[in-house]
Write an enzyme that holds these catalytic residues in place. Structure first.
Site, PDB file in Angstrom:
ATOM      1  N   GLU A 191       0.841  -1.209   0.000  1.00 13.24           N
ATOM      2  CA  GLU A 191       0.000   0.000   0.000  1.00 13.24           C
ATOM      3  C   GLU A 191       0.872   1.253   0.000  1.00 13.24           C
ATOM      4  O   GLU A 191       1.782   1.367   0.837  1.00 13.24           O
ATOM      5  CB  GLU A 191      -0.922  -0.029   1.223  1.00 13.24           C
ATOM      6  CG  GLU A 191      -1.941  -1.163   1.147  1.00 13.24           C
ATOM      7  CD  GLU A 191      -2.448  -1.625   2.517  1.00 13.24           C
ATOM      8  OE1 GLU A 191      -2.252  -0.912   3.508  1.00 13.24           O
ATOM      9  OE2 GLU A 191      -3.032  -2.729   2.573  1.00 13.24           O
ATOM     10  N   GLU A 210      -4.934  -6.768   2.257  1.00  9.86           N
ATOM     11  CA  GLU A 210      -3.769  -7.563   2.656  1.00  9.86           C
ATOM     12  C   GLU A 210      -3.852  -9.005   2.157  1.00  9.86           C
ATOM     13  O   GLU A 210      -2.825  -9.612   1.842  1.00  9.86           O
ATOM     14  CB  GLU A 210      -3.575  -7.532   4.180  1.00  9.86           C
ATOM     15  CG  GLU A 210      -2.939  -6.249   4.705  1.00  9.86           C
ATOM     16  CD  GLU A 210      -3.908  -5.070   4.762  1.00  9.86           C
ATOM     17  OE1 GLU A 210      -5.128  -5.291   4.616  1.00  9.86           O
ATOM     18  OE2 GLU A 210      -3.444  -3.931   4.951  1.00  9.86           O
ATOM     19  N   GLN A 270       1.861  -2.158   5.556  1.00 10.26           N
ATOM     20  CA  GLN A 270       2.091  -0.772   5.971  1.00 10.26           C
ATOM     21  C   GLN A 270       2.431  -0.710   7.461  1.00 10.26           C
ATOM     22  O   GLN A 270       3.323   0.023   7.875  1.00 10.26           O
ATOM     23  CB  GLN A 270       0.867   0.060   5.651  1.00 10.26           C
ATOM     24  CG  GLN A 270       1.151   1.531   5.731  1.00 10.26           C
ATOM     25  CD  GLN A 270       0.155   2.320   4.907  1.00 10.26           C
ATOM     26  OE1 GLN A 270      -0.956   2.563   5.383  1.00 10.26           O
ATOM     27  NE2 GLN A 270       0.516   2.700   3.708  1.00 10.26           N
ATOM     28  N   PHE A 271       1.697  -1.507   8.230  1.00 11.30           N
ATOM     29  CA  PHE A 271       2.034  -1.813   9.620  1.00 11.30           C
ATOM     30  C   PHE A 271       1.848  -3.321   9.751  1.00 11.30           C
ATOM     31  O   PHE A 271       0.868  -3.852   9.239  1.00 11.30           O
ATOM     32  CB  PHE A 271       1.120  -1.077  10.608  1.00 11.30           C
ATOM     33  CG  PHE A 271       1.423   0.400  10.709  1.00 11.30           C
ATOM     34  CD1 PHE A 271       2.229   0.888  11.736  1.00 11.30           C
ATOM     35  CD2 PHE A 271       0.926   1.284   9.773  1.00 11.30           C
ATOM     36  CE1 PHE A 271       2.521   2.246  11.813  1.00 11.30           C
ATOM     37  CE2 PHE A 271       1.217   2.642   9.842  1.00 11.30           C
ATOM     38  CZ  PHE A 271       2.015   3.132  10.864  1.00 11.30           C
ATOM     39  N   ASP A 312       0.744  -4.903  12.011  1.00  9.47           N
ATOM     40  CA  ASP A 312      -0.553  -5.187  12.646  1.00  9.47           C
ATOM     41  C   ASP A 312      -1.581  -5.660  11.604  1.00  9.47           C
ATOM     42  O   ASP A 312      -2.429  -6.490  11.889  1.00  9.47           O
ATOM     43  CB  ASP A 312      -1.102  -3.922  13.307  1.00  9.47           C
ATOM     44  CG  ASP A 312      -0.131  -3.315  14.299  1.00  9.47           C
ATOM     45  OD1 ASP A 312      -0.405  -3.359  15.499  1.00  9.47           O
ATOM     46  OD2 ASP A 312       0.919  -2.802  13.858  1.00  9.47           O
ATOM     47  N   PHE A 313      -1.486  -5.086  10.385  1.00  4.85           N
ATOM     48  CA  PHE A 313      -2.498  -5.370   9.361  1.00  4.85           C
ATOM     49  C   PHE A 313      -2.314  -6.736   8.718  1.00  4.85           C
ATOM     50  O   PHE A 313      -3.137  -7.162   7.896  1.00  4.85           O
ATOM     51  CB  PHE A 313      -2.491  -4.272   8.287  1.00  4.85           C
ATOM     52  CG  PHE A 313      -2.684  -2.885   8.834  1.00  4.85           C
ATOM     53  CD1 PHE A 313      -3.429  -2.667   9.982  1.00  4.85           C
ATOM     54  CD2 PHE A 313      -2.113  -1.781   8.217  1.00  4.85           C
ATOM     55  CE1 PHE A 313      -3.599  -1.391  10.507  1.00  4.85           C
ATOM     56  CE2 PHE A 313      -2.276  -0.502   8.725  1.00  4.85           C
ATOM     57  CZ  PHE A 313      -3.022  -0.302   9.878  1.00  4.85           C
ATOM     58  N   ILE A 314      -1.257  -7.415   9.093  1.00  9.69           N
ATOM     59  CA  ILE A 314      -0.995  -8.747   8.537  1.00  9.69           C
ATOM     60  C   ILE A 314      -2.121  -9.721   8.913  1.00  9.69           C
ATOM     61  O   ILE A 314      -2.342 -10.723   8.232  1.00  9.69           O
ATOM     62  CB  ILE A 314       0.377  -9.274   9.018  1.00  9.69           C
ATOM     63  CG1 ILE A 314       0.926 -10.316   8.043  1.00  9.69           C
ATOM     64  CG2 ILE A 314       0.307  -9.820  10.439  1.00  9.69           C
ATOM     65  CD1 ILE A 314       2.383 -10.650   8.277  1.00  9.69           C
ATOM     66  N   HIS A 358      -1.386  -0.210  15.859  1.00  7.09           N
ATOM     67  CA  HIS A 358      -0.173   0.174  15.123  1.00  7.09           C
ATOM     68  C   HIS A 358       1.072  -0.101  15.962  1.00  7.09           C
ATOM     69  O   HIS A 358       2.105   0.507  15.745  1.00  7.09           O
ATOM     70  CB  HIS A 358      -0.196   1.661  14.760  1.00  7.09           C
ATOM     71  CG  HIS A 358      -1.197   2.022  13.710  1.00  7.09           C
ATOM     72  ND1 HIS A 358      -2.539   2.152  13.969  1.00  7.09           N
ATOM     73  CD2 HIS A 358      -1.059   2.288  12.394  1.00  7.09           C
ATOM     74  CE1 HIS A 358      -3.174   2.488  12.859  1.00  7.09           C
ATOM     75  NE2 HIS A 358      -2.302   2.579  11.894  1.00  7.09           N
TER      76      HIS A 358
END
Lengths: 324, 335
Positions: free
Chosen positions: A29, A60, A82-83, A85-87, A127
């Site tokens: 992203e 994602e 991007q972070f 966390d978003f995985i 985040h």
């Protein structure tokens, strides 16, 4: 040898591999013209074009799944979260598709999924997470977590060349904080090799990521108190360089394990179990862990500082182990 | 589909100009292979001789066969669990299919997994995982890589109307549309996701209407007419190969068995099954071929007997084989 931040070393590794091998491409992203949220890929689209630096929708599962498919078709994708966390939104692709493909099909999935992790920036529960243990618990995934710029470059190059899916965690608190000389051009640090970043005789601190730097700070303070502390940076969780860890503990007879991720079922528990299994008779004190309190990472600074493991907590625990 | 039952018309096969009679005979042969594999494995399941589940595709054969037959050998295909017909079209030997289904020694998956979950990279065939929808982004990524490499291939992927309700369906198809990936997605709408009818799965009239939202073409077709499936896929593949991007095809059919053979599908109204039985994709195509003088009844029966004998022989042989040795469990976690 040029001096680089951790972030610059990661960019350098990506640029080096993309110049060396045209099969390597990036997707994520805001990574093209914008250069990514942390600017890891700034200037990449100008050099490599939009075909090899692909901006994606906020998807994602499509980023990670797309990387897997491209790998099956002979390319070497590096996907940016991007972070990290978003995985979670691409979890299925990693644990069910990427992690099982070698086992079921005998086919390589040479993907890297990399991105920023960690707290300390008042970024709140979504985040700031350290998510590595989820993936270390999934057979078929390699898990890398560098603490130094030169290691970050060498490990990322090794990750890109690895035929297996690799998760590459970058502590965002280290991105611009740590600076050191980084070898130019070819520089490979094999996955599964720990590094003794500070030798010592009385206590081993086993750490990775940001906590390696906290451990070095604590070791320096303990030196002034007369204790010689060894700091081992495992660098990769999977594969784990168990031999270096066990050897260190056998020499110092005392060990504290530390990570920024939460305590329960964290990777420190695995390291502790292996030490108990392989070096029990060498131990002069219980194995102790210093990790985050079992909670989401809170936002307000007093809360976050209380929740995350600190130098003071690590120092206190090390003193207890040394005095045991 | 209650409205379809109300009208209770059995549509005619709509012949396409794109096929010659030799190709038509090949389509029938592949459909027979898929149907007979189901019939034989269902029989083995009932006898307690089968290993693993039997996810029959009876009612689906026209979709996997009619669409896979469009592809060139260099194109890639990502079938789901009711697409055995596509495996036969791609030329996977019956023995290979049986070894994988039964997880026997010599199977491409070494006993690590079963059913049609295997991959055959030589034939550019990549099976599904049980999490339906998961392979959509993967198939799209495969297509993107072809685009990056400048290879003029097309990737054909299948999903059920059940799997079409996953987030990965949306993320994958949207990403494909944005990148104009050479990708074709066929939704096999068999009207039940395990026991859940379409009325409890989605609220739009046709799943192909979703294509508008992705900015790509979409159409809903009779998934029991192999010629119609061939034609719709042909134009979608042509479009993808010309760099015009993905297409969505919804092919309507009926799952004529349970979700798997343990399930008697008592939740499906009998009159619905009665109606769709008359629309059987295989029997209708046989009738079409006979009526048009392409094959005789006797020739079809002969073909059927040969395929059945071969299927029984291969499955019996494979069932006699041992499972892979235990040490296989420790291999290939990493390469």
């Amino acid at each position: 040898m040029p001096t680089m931040t951790l972030l610059q070393a990661i960019s350098d590794a990506l640029r080096y591999e993309m110049r060396r091998d045209e099969r390597v491409f990036l997707l994520g992203e805001d990574i093209a013209e914008f250069g990514g949220a942390f600017k890891v890929t700034k200037g990449f689209v100008e050099e490599f074009g939009k075909q090899r630096v692909i901006n994606t929708p906020i998807s994602e599962a499509a980023i990670i799944g797309g990387a897997i498919g491209a790998a099956l078709n002979g390319l070497i994708p590096v996907a940016e979260m991007q972070f990290m966390d978003f995985i979670t939104n691409g979890f299925n692709q990693l644990v069910n598709v990427a992690a099982t493909t070698a086992y079921r099909w005998g086919l390589p999935v040479p993907i890297v999924v990399r991105g920023p992790v960690g707290g300390g920036m008042s970024a709140g529960p979504f985040h700031s997470r350290s998510a590595e243990a989820w993936f270390a618990h999934t057979p078929g995934l390699k898990v890398v977590f560098p603490a130094f710029p030169a290691d970050a470059k060498g490990l990322l190059i090794a990750a890109i060349r690895d035929p297996n899916p690799v998760l590459f965690f970058e502590h965002k608190g280290l991105y611009r904080k740590i600076r050191e000389d980084v070898p130019e051009g070819e520089h490979v640090v094999p996955l599964g090799t720990a590094r003794i970043v500070r030798p010592g005789a009385d206590l081993s601190i086993i750490a990775y990521g940001r906590m390696v730097h906290t451990a070095l700070e604590v070791a320096a303070r303990l030196e002034s108190e007369g204790a010689s502390v060894e700091v081992v940076d495992i660098r990769t969780l999977v594969p784990l360089d168990e031999a270096t860890v066990i050897d260190s503990v056998k020499r110092t007879n005392r060990v504290v394990i530390t990570h920024e991720a939460t305590l329960t079922a964290g990777f420190g528990a695995e390291i502790a179990a292996r030490i108990a299994d392989k070096a029990f008779e060498y131990l002069d004190a219980p194995i102790r862990r210093v990790a985050a309190f079992d909670a989401p990472v809170p936002m307000a600074p007093p809360l976050e500082q209380a929740m995350l493991p600190s130098a003071e907590k690590l120092l206190d625990t090390c003193r207890q182990v040394l005095e045991y | 589909m209650a409205d379809v039952v109300a009208t209770a018309e059995i549509p005619e096969i709509v012949p396409t100009r794109l096929l010659n009679d030799q190709q038509r005979v090949a389509l029938l042969r592949w459909m027979l292979h898929a149907r007979i594999f189901d019939e034989v494995t269902i029989r083995l399941y009932r006898q307690g001789k089968m290993f693993g589940s039997v996810f029959a595709q009876i009612g689906h054969e026209a979709i996997s066969v009619g669409s896979a037959a469009v592809l060139q050998p260099e194109d890639a295909i990502f079938p789901m669990h009711r697409d055995l017909g596509a495996h036969f079209v791609r030329g996977v030997p019956l023995r290979t299919i049986a070894l994988n289904h039964l997880a026997r020694q010599g199977s491409m998956m070494r006993g690590t997994d079963g059913t049609g979950h295997y991959a055959d990279p030589q034939r550019k065939l990549y099976g599904n995982i049980s999490h339906l929808g998961a392979m959509i982004p993967v198939a799209v990524g495969y297509a993107l890589a072809a685009q990056l490499k400048g290879e003029p291939i097309v990737v054909l992927n299948y999903i059920g109307e059940g799997g079409a309700q996953t987030g990965e369906f949306h993320e994958g198809l949207n990403f494909a549309a944005v990148r104009k990936a050479p990708f074709v997605l066929i939704i096999e709408n068999n009207q039940y996701a395990y026991s859940t009818p379409t009325t409890e799965e989605y609220a739009c009239k046709k799943l192909s209407d979703r294509a508008i939202g992705y900015g790509i073409p979409g159409e809903t077709i009779d998934g029991t007419d192999v010629e119609r499936v061939y034609e719709a896929t042909f134009y979608a593949v042509e479009r993808a190969r010309n760099g015009e991007g993905p297409s969505l095809i919804e092919a309507i059919c009926m799952r004529m068995r349970g979700h798997a053979e343990h399930d008697n599908a008592s939740y499906v109204p009998r009159e619905l099954l009665e109606y769709w039985k008359k629309r059987d994709p295989l029997l209708r195509y046989q009738r079409f071929l006979i009526d048009n003088g392409i094959l005789s009844e006797a020739e079809i029966q002969q073909m059927r007997r040969e395929i059945e004998a071969e299927t029984v022989r291969v499955l019996d042989e494979v069932l006699q084989l041992p499972f892979p040795p235990a040490e296989e469990a420790f291999k290939n976690v990493f390469l």
